[in-house]
Enzyme design. Structure first.
Site: not given
Length: 405
Positions: A176, A122-123, A365, A125, A334, A246, A336, A339, A296
């Site tokens: 930004d 990311d920037s 998980h 900002g 699951c 935003g 993982c 689990c 994200d």
């Protein structure tokens, strides 16, 4: 002659798919190029592939957050094992510690954190804007005091591009301003217009970097016309991808979805669309249904460290006493390690005992759950069954967690 004519007719009949396949093949084989191929749509939902020199990113994609060059409680190879194609790094935190210059001298962010697949940064900002009383905003950029030691720094579009270049990130975000919501229309319009001027400066400072991509960030709050103006300005500048910025800044899901009902539609269809900082599983599903390709959030890793667990039946809290005698896994669907190898009773015990393995297993998980969620949506969109998939997703969550033994 008849055979030749037949061959010619067949070639003409299949020329467009063949041309597309050839271009796609060339694109996949060009290790020095960034590209996006849209493979299927179902309503507004999209699935495709982003190609980068460091590997492909399947969309819709969820990016685990490695704020300070680490996804907390996880080894990089474990993050990859959950199904993640790309990570997010944080420009603000890395510029302060250990500094972008030091990371550059040590071979770049990929080598520094032992992650050889794509990284988006990311920037800076958003973090700077959240400092409130510690920063000063001008047309040039932002001056602020470090939250670590109080030292003064200046972040401008040009400096943000320089930092992200030193880090070596594959996808760079333009600089930004992101005002918190709610805010009055005049403030949102002023911020959006400043962000568009900064976007043009970011584009100029980024320059020509084959294999690396620069994404523009749409602003405009919840105002439909300001979002459209922002999208038009960004499209005129020209970026490799576009983010919806935003949002997830206090407006609530209903307002966010109302904005996403129109905001992605104003962005180019042939470029990736990234919704920044989102979010909860139902936020993600709703965003994908409205045309978003990338997301994200720190939520799956942060929640793992605090005992909050995501399953197909909703969210459970492993510290609750209802789990202390339960030999069953968190989610029997699951795959993982948490689990496959450990019971709810054990996970409850190690969390209450503040053992490090608790953060490791619960984070693994949660990240796996998020990646399984994305894989399920990709398959449903490709198969034209996304509406049914959404109905099943919401129905399973409405059932709630399994009853205690």
């Amino acid at each position: 002659m008849p055979t030749l004519i037949i061959k010619l007719i067949r070639a003409l009949a299949t020329s467009r798919p063949l041309l597309f396949a050839t271009r796609a093949g060339n694109r996949a084989g060009m290790s020095d190029r960034f590209s996006f191929a849209l493979n299927a749509t179902d309503g507004k939902a999209r699935t495709g592939v982003i190609s980068t020199p460091r590997g492909e990113i399947r969309t819709p994609a969820f990016m685990p957050v490695g704020t300070a060059a680490t996804v907390k409680a996880m080894l990089p190879e474990n993050v990859r094992a959950t199904g993640a194609d790309i990570l997010l790094g944080n420009t603000y935190h890395l510029m302060l510690r250990p500094t972008a210059e030091r990371i550059d001298r040590l071979g770049g962010l990929h080598r520094f954190m032992n992650w050889e697949r794509p990284i988006l940064t990311d920037s800076g900002g958003f973090q700077v804007m959240s400092l409130a009383g510690l920063r000063k905003l001008t047309e040039t950029g932002v001056t602020f005091k470090s939250h670590i030691d109080g030292s003064r720094h200046e972040l401008t579009p040009e400096r943000s591009m320089e930092i992200q270049r030193l880090l070596g990130s594959d996808i760079v975000m333009c600089f930004d301003e992101c005002p918190a919501l709610p805010a009055d229309r005049a403030r949102i319009a002023e911020s959006m217009e400043l962000s568009m001027r900064w976007a043009a400066r970011s584009r100029d400072a980024f320059g020509d970097r084959p294999g690396h991509a620069l994404f523009g960030i749409q602003q405009g709050g919840l105002e439909t016309d300001l979002r459209a103006q922002s999208a038009a300005a960004l499209t005129e500048i020209g970026f490799d991808g576009y983010a919806v910025g935003g949002l997830a800044v206090g407006e609530g899901q209903e307002a966010m979805f109302a904005c996403l009902d129109h905001a992605p539609d104003t962005l180019p269809t042939d470029k990736p669309r990234y919704l920044m900082g989102v979010g909860k599983p139902d936020d993600i599903v709703g965003a994908v249904a409205r045309g978003i390709d990338m997301m994200d959030c720190v939520l799956p890793s942060r929640s793992g460290r605090t005992g909050q667990v995501f399953t197909r039946h909703g969210v459970l809290n492993i510290k609750n006493a209802r789990h202390q005698d339960d030999p069953r896994p968190l989610d029997d669907n699951c795959g993982c390690p948490a689990c496959r190898g450990y019971s709810r009773a054990y996970l409850h015990h190690v969390f209450r005992s503040q053992e490090i393995i608790s953060s490791m297993l619960l984070t693994w998980h949660n990240l796996r759950y998020y990646q399984d969620l994305m894989a399920g949506m990709r398959a449903a969109i490709a198969g034209g069954t996304f509406a049914d998939w959404q109905a099943d997703f919401h129905a399973a969550r409405a059932q709630g967690d399994i009853e205690p033994l």
